[in-house]
Design a protein around this motif. Structure first.
Motif, PDB file in Angstrom:
ATOM      1  N   THR A 148     -20.000  27.882 -24.248  1.00  0.00           N
ATOM      2  CA  THR A 148     -19.037  28.930 -23.899  1.00  0.00           C
ATOM      3  C   THR A 148     -17.799  28.266 -23.339  1.00  0.00           C
ATOM      4  OG1 THR A 148     -20.728  30.584 -23.401  1.00  0.00           O
ATOM      5  CG2 THR A 148     -18.580  30.868 -22.369  1.00  0.00           C
ATOM      6  N   THR A 149     -16.635  28.676 -23.839  1.00  0.00           N
ATOM      7  CA  THR A 149     -15.366  28.207 -23.274  1.00  0.00           C
ATOM      8  C   THR A 149     -14.613  29.412 -22.735  1.00  0.00           C
ATOM      9  OG1 THR A 149     -15.217  26.315 -24.750  1.00  0.00           O
ATOM     10  CG2 THR A 149     -13.165  27.085 -23.732  1.00  0.00           C
ATOM     11  N   VAL A 150     -14.254  29.338 -21.456  1.00  0.00           N
ATOM     12  CA  VAL A 150     -13.417  30.362 -20.833  1.00  0.00           C
ATOM     13  C   VAL A 150     -12.046  29.725 -20.647  1.00  0.00           C
ATOM     14  CG1 VAL A 150     -13.172  31.986 -18.926  1.00  0.00           C
ATOM     15  CG2 VAL A 150     -15.458  31.279 -19.696  1.00  0.00           C
ATOM     16  N   ALA A 151     -11.205  29.901 -21.667  1.00  0.00           N
ATOM     17  CA  ALA A 151      -9.938  29.167 -21.697  1.00  0.00           C
ATOM     18  C   ALA A 151      -9.028  29.572 -20.536  1.00  0.00           C
ATOM     19  CB  ALA A 151      -9.246  29.412 -23.033  1.00  0.00           C
ATOM     20  N   THR A 152      -9.057  30.843 -20.161  1.00  0.00           N
ATOM     21  CA  THR A 152      -8.171  31.312 -19.085  1.00  0.00           C
ATOM     22  C   THR A 152      -8.539  30.682 -17.746  1.00  0.00           C
ATOM     23  OG1 THR A 152      -9.608  33.217 -18.848  1.00  0.00           O
ATOM     24  CG2 THR A 152      -7.602  33.503 -20.174  1.00  0.00           C
ATOM     25  N   GLU A 153      -9.824  30.300 -17.586  1.00  0.00           N
ATOM     26  CA  GLU A 153     -10.259  29.683 -16.328  1.00  0.00           C
ATOM     27  C   GLU A 153     -10.453  28.173 -16.480  1.00  0.00           C
ATOM     28  OE1 GLU A 153     -13.315  31.738 -14.244  1.00  0.00           O
ATOM     29  OE2 GLU A 153     -12.591  33.697 -14.912  1.00  0.00           O
ATOM     30  N   ARG A 154     -10.170  27.660 -17.675  1.00  0.00           N
ATOM     31  CA  ARG A 154     -10.095  26.220 -17.924  1.00  0.00           C
ATOM     32  C   ARG A 154     -11.427  25.512 -17.704  1.00  0.00           C
ATOM     33  NH1 ARG A 154      -4.007  25.129 -15.543  1.00  0.00           N
ATOM     34  NH2 ARG A 154      -2.996  26.604 -16.955  1.00  0.00           N
ATOM     35  N   TYR A 155     -12.471  26.066 -18.321  1.00  0.00           N
ATOM     36  CA  TYR A 155     -13.737  25.351 -18.311  1.00  0.00           C
ATOM     37  C   TYR A 155     -14.556  25.720 -19.541  1.00  0.00           C
ATOM     38  CZ  TYR A 155     -16.245  29.539 -16.709  1.00  0.00           C
ATOM     39  OH  TYR A 155     -16.790  30.801 -16.618  1.00  0.00           O
ATOM     40  N   SER A 156     -15.499  24.829 -19.829  1.00  0.00           N
ATOM     41  CA  SER A 156     -16.453  25.073 -20.896  1.00  0.00           C
ATOM     42  C   SER A 156     -17.826  24.655 -20.408  1.00  0.00           C
ATOM     43  CB  SER A 156     -16.065  24.287 -22.156  1.00  0.00           C
ATOM     44  OG  SER A 156     -16.959  24.556 -23.221  1.00  0.00           O
ATOM     45  N   LEU A 157     -18.839  25.364 -20.885  1.00  0.00           N
ATOM     46  CA  LEU A 157     -20.216  25.080 -20.518  1.00  0.00           C
ATOM     47  C   LEU A 157     -21.042  24.820 -21.772  1.00  0.00           C
ATOM     48  CD1 LEU A 157     -20.769  27.936 -17.895  1.00  0.00           C
ATOM     49  CD2 LEU A 157     -20.173  25.562 -17.427  1.00  0.00           C
ATOM     50  N   LEU A 158     -21.905  23.828 -21.694  1.00  0.00           N
ATOM     51  CA  LEU A 158     -22.858  23.548 -22.768  1.00  0.00           C
ATOM     52  C   LEU A 158     -24.255  23.793 -22.214  1.00  0.00           C
ATOM     53  CD1 LEU A 158     -23.426  22.379 -25.640  1.00  0.00           C
ATOM     54  CD2 LEU A 158     -23.658  20.150 -24.531  1.00  0.00           C
ATOM     55  N   TYR A 159     -24.998  24.680 -22.860  1.00  0.00           N
ATOM     56  CA  TYR A 159     -26.349  25.011 -22.431  1.00  0.00           C
ATOM     57  C   TYR A 159     -27.359  24.370 -23.366  1.00  0.00           C
ATOM     58  CZ  TYR A 159     -23.828  28.944 -20.261  1.00  0.00           C
ATOM     59  OH  TYR A 159     -22.946  29.731 -19.550  1.00  0.00           O
ATOM     60  N   ILE A 160     -28.336  23.711 -22.775  1.00  0.00           N
ATOM     61  CA  ILE A 160     -29.435  23.159 -23.557  1.00  0.00           C
ATOM     62  C   ILE A 160     -30.706  23.833 -23.063  1.00  0.00           C
ATOM     63  CG2 ILE A 160     -30.693  21.081 -24.247  1.00  0.00           C
ATOM     64  CD1 ILE A 160     -28.224  19.458 -23.452  1.00  0.00           C
ATOM     65  N   SER A 161     -31.383  24.540 -23.949  1.00  0.00           N
ATOM     66  CA  SER A 161     -32.614  25.207 -23.545  1.00  0.00           C
ATOM     67  C   SER A 161     -33.813  24.456 -24.117  1.00  0.00           C
ATOM     68  CB  SER A 161     -32.630  26.662 -24.009  1.00  0.00           C
ATOM     69  OG  SER A 161     -32.621  26.727 -25.412  1.00  0.00           O
ATOM     70  N   SER A 162     -34.944  24.562 -23.414  1.00  0.00           N
ATOM     71  CA  SER A 162     -36.194  23.929 -23.857  1.00  0.00           C
ATOM     72  C   SER A 162     -35.947  22.504 -24.327  1.00  0.00           C
ATOM     73  CB  SER A 162     -36.826  24.755 -24.988  1.00  0.00           C
ATOM     74  OG  SER A 162     -37.044  26.083 -24.576  1.00  0.00           O
ATOM     75  N   SER A 163     -35.406  21.687 -23.426  1.00  0.00           N
ATOM     76  CA  SER A 163     -34.960  20.346 -23.823  1.00  0.00           C
ATOM     77  C   SER A 163     -36.099  19.508 -24.420  1.00  0.00           C
ATOM     78  CB  SER A 163     -34.354  19.619 -22.626  1.00  0.00           C
ATOM     79  OG  SER A 163     -35.286  19.551 -21.568  1.00  0.00           O
ATOM     80  N   GLN A 164     -35.706  18.641 -25.329  1.00  0.00           N
ATOM     81  CA  GLN A 164     -36.629  17.733 -26.003  1.00  0.00           C
ATOM     82  C   GLN A 164     -36.148  16.304 -25.790  1.00  0.00           C
ATOM     83  OE1 GLN A 164     -36.666  19.027 -30.084  1.00  0.00           O
ATOM     84  NE2 GLN A 164     -37.544  21.027 -29.583  1.00  0.00           N
ATOM     85  N   THR A 165     -37.042  15.346 -25.990  1.00  0.00           N
ATOM     86  CA  THR A 165     -36.670  13.939 -25.772  1.00  0.00           C
ATOM     87  C   THR A 165     -35.524  13.529 -26.686  1.00  0.00           C
ATOM     88  OG1 THR A 165     -38.413  13.229 -27.288  1.00  0.00           O
ATOM     89  CG2 THR A 165     -38.966  13.276 -24.950  1.00  0.00           C
ATOM     90  N   THR A 166     -35.429  14.164 -27.839  1.00  0.00           N
ATOM     91  CA  THR A 166     -34.339  13.840 -28.781  1.00  0.00           C
ATOM     92  C   THR A 166     -32.979  14.332 -28.289  1.00  0.00           C
ATOM     93  OG1 THR A 166     -34.925  15.846 -29.985  1.00  0.00           O
ATOM     94  CG2 THR A 166     -35.796  13.753 -30.829  1.00  0.00           C
ATOM     95  N   ASP A 167     -32.962  15.135 -27.226  1.00  0.00           N
ATOM     96  CA  ASP A 167     -31.693  15.564 -26.632  1.00  0.00           C
ATOM     97  C   ASP A 167     -31.085  14.471 -25.754  1.00  0.00           C
ATOM     98  OD1 ASP A 167     -33.011  18.897 -26.053  1.00  0.00           O
ATOM     99  OD2 ASP A 167     -31.918  18.103 -27.782  1.00  0.00           O
ATOM    100  N   SER A 168     -31.833  13.438 -25.465  1.00  0.00           N
ATOM    101  CA  SER A 168     -31.323  12.354 -24.620  1.00  0.00           C
ATOM    102  C   SER A 168     -30.075  11.727 -25.235  1.00  0.00           C
ATOM    103  CB  SER A 168     -32.397  11.279 -24.431  1.00  0.00           C
ATOM    104  OG  SER A 168     -33.508  11.800 -23.730  1.00  0.00           O
ATOM    105  N   GLY A 169     -29.215  11.226 -24.364  1.00  0.00           N
ATOM    106  CA  GLY A 169     -27.966  10.606 -24.820  1.00  0.00           C
ATOM    107  C   GLY A 169     -26.838  11.010 -23.888  1.00  0.00           C
ATOM    108  N   VAL A 170     -25.632  10.836 -24.373  1.00  0.00           N
ATOM    109  CA  VAL A 170     -24.450  11.181 -23.581  1.00  0.00           C
ATOM    110  C   VAL A 170     -23.718  12.326 -24.264  1.00  0.00           C
ATOM    111  CG1 VAL A 170     -22.315  10.359 -22.536  1.00  0.00           C
ATOM    112  CG2 VAL A 170     -24.252   8.802 -22.804  1.00  0.00           C
ATOM    113  N   TYR A 171     -23.329  13.313 -23.468  1.00  0.00           N
ATOM    114  CA  TYR A 171     -22.609  14.476 -23.978  1.00  0.00           C
ATOM    115  C   TYR A 171     -21.149  14.386 -23.533  1.00  0.00           C
ATOM    116  CZ  TYR A 171     -27.071  16.350 -25.336  1.00  0.00           C
ATOM    117  OH  TYR A 171     -28.287  16.515 -25.947  1.00  0.00           O
ATOM    118  N   PHE A 172     -20.254  14.397 -24.511  1.00  0.00           N
ATOM    119  CA  PHE A 172     -18.823  14.311 -24.238  1.00  0.00           C
ATOM    120  C   PHE A 172     -18.139  15.628 -24.566  1.00  0.00           C
ATOM    121  CE2 PHE A 172     -18.247   9.910 -23.263  1.00  0.00           C
ATOM    122  CZ  PHE A 172     -19.186   9.203 -24.011  1.00  0.00           C
TER     123      PHE A 172
END
Lengths: 115, 110
Positions: free
Chosen positions: B62-86
Motif C-alpha cells: 500500500t502506498t499513501v502518496a499524500t502521507e509519503r509512505y508505503s508499506l509492504l506486507y508479508i503474510s505467512s512468511s516462508q524461508t524463501t522470503d529471506s533476503g533484502v527488501y528495497f
C-alpha cells in the motif's frame, strides 16, 4: 522477452586491466543505468542514459566509461581496474516519465573481483 | 534530492509469521517500487505502486502518496522470503532517477 541481460556473470581481473561489462534489453526502454552494490552501501548509481547517444554521470562515475550507440545496449567499461572496483554490478532499464509505467527492471548482475 | 528511509533495518521471523515493512519518503513521487533481493543476489520486482494497494499472493503493498509512505506486507512468511527488501522512488517533477532506500534485511527461520 529476455528482459535485461548481463554478461559475464563472474569476472576476475588484475589491477590495471580493462574490461567491458555488457548489458542489453529487449523492451525498447529509453532509460538504462548501471549500479554497483557493495556490502552495507546499498545500490549506487554509476552512469545512466536516456536514449541512444545520451549518457550522464551518476553518484560514483570515476573509473568507468559508458556509451549508448543503440537503444538496446549499454556497456560499462572499466578503464584500468582497481581493487576498489570489486563489487556486484547491476544494469537496469525502464521507460521515461510520461509513459504508462516507469517500472524499472534489473539484470542478474555481474560479480567482479579485482586482485 | 528525495530522501528514502526504510524500517526496520533488520527483521528475524519464524516461518508462518506476518510482517510489515515500511518505506518513508520526503517528497511527492511518481514512481515507487518494491524489490526483493534474494540470497543469490537477484533483484526481483515485487510491486510497482506509486499509489494505492496491490496484492500478489502472500504479499501486498500500500502506498499513501499524500502521507509519503508505503508499506509492504508479508503474510505467512516462508524461508524463501529471506533476503533484502528495497524500496525505490522517483520524485514528481524532479529527477526521474530512482533513489533507493538502504533496505530491510529479512531472515525467516524454519
Amino acid at each position: 522477452n529476455a528482459g535485461v541481460t548481463q554478461t559475464p556473470k563472474f569476472q576476475v581481473l588484475k589491477t590495471g586491466q580493462s574490461m567491458t561489462l555488457q548489458c542489453a534489453q529487449d523492451m525498447n526502454h529509453e532509460y538504462m543505468s548501471w549500479y554497483r552494490q557493495d556490502p552495507g552501501m546499498g545500490l549506487r548509481l554509476i552512469h545512466y542514459s536516456v536514449g541512444a547517444g545520451i549518457t550522464d554521470q551518476g553518484e560514483v562515475p570515476n573509473g568507468y566509461n559508458v556509451s549508448r550507440s543503440t537503444t538496446e545496449d549499454f556497456p560499462l567499461r572499466l578503464l584500468s581496474a582497481a581493487p576498489s572496483q570489486t563489487s556486484v554490478y547491476f544494469c537496469a532499464s525502464s521507460r521515461l516519465p510520461g509513459a504508462h509505467t516507469i517500472e524499472q527492471f534489473f539484470g542478474p548482475g555481474t560479480r567482479l573481483t579485482v586482485l | 534530492g528525495i530522501q528514502v528511509e526504510q524500517s526496520p533495518p533488520d527483521l528475524i521471523l519464524q516461518e508462518g509469521a506476518n510482517s510489515t515493512l515500511r518505506c518513508n519518503f520526503s517528497d511527492s513521487v511518481n514512481n515507487l517500487q518494491w524489490f526483493h533481493q534474494n540470497p543469490w543476489g537477484q533483484l526481483i520486482n515485487l510491486f510497482y505502486i506509486p499509489s494505492g494497494t496491490k496484492q500478489n499472493g502472500r504479499l501486498s503493498a500500500t502506498t499513501v502518496a499524500t502521507e509519503r509512505y508505503s508499506l509492504l506486507y508479508i503474510s505467512s512468511s516462508q524461508t524463501t522470503d529471506s533476503g533484502v527488501y528495497f524500496c525505490a522512488v522517483s520524485a514528481s517533477g524532479g529527477s526521474y532517477i530512482p533513489t533507493f532506500g538502504r533496505g530491510t534485511s529479512l531472515i525467516v527461520h524454519p
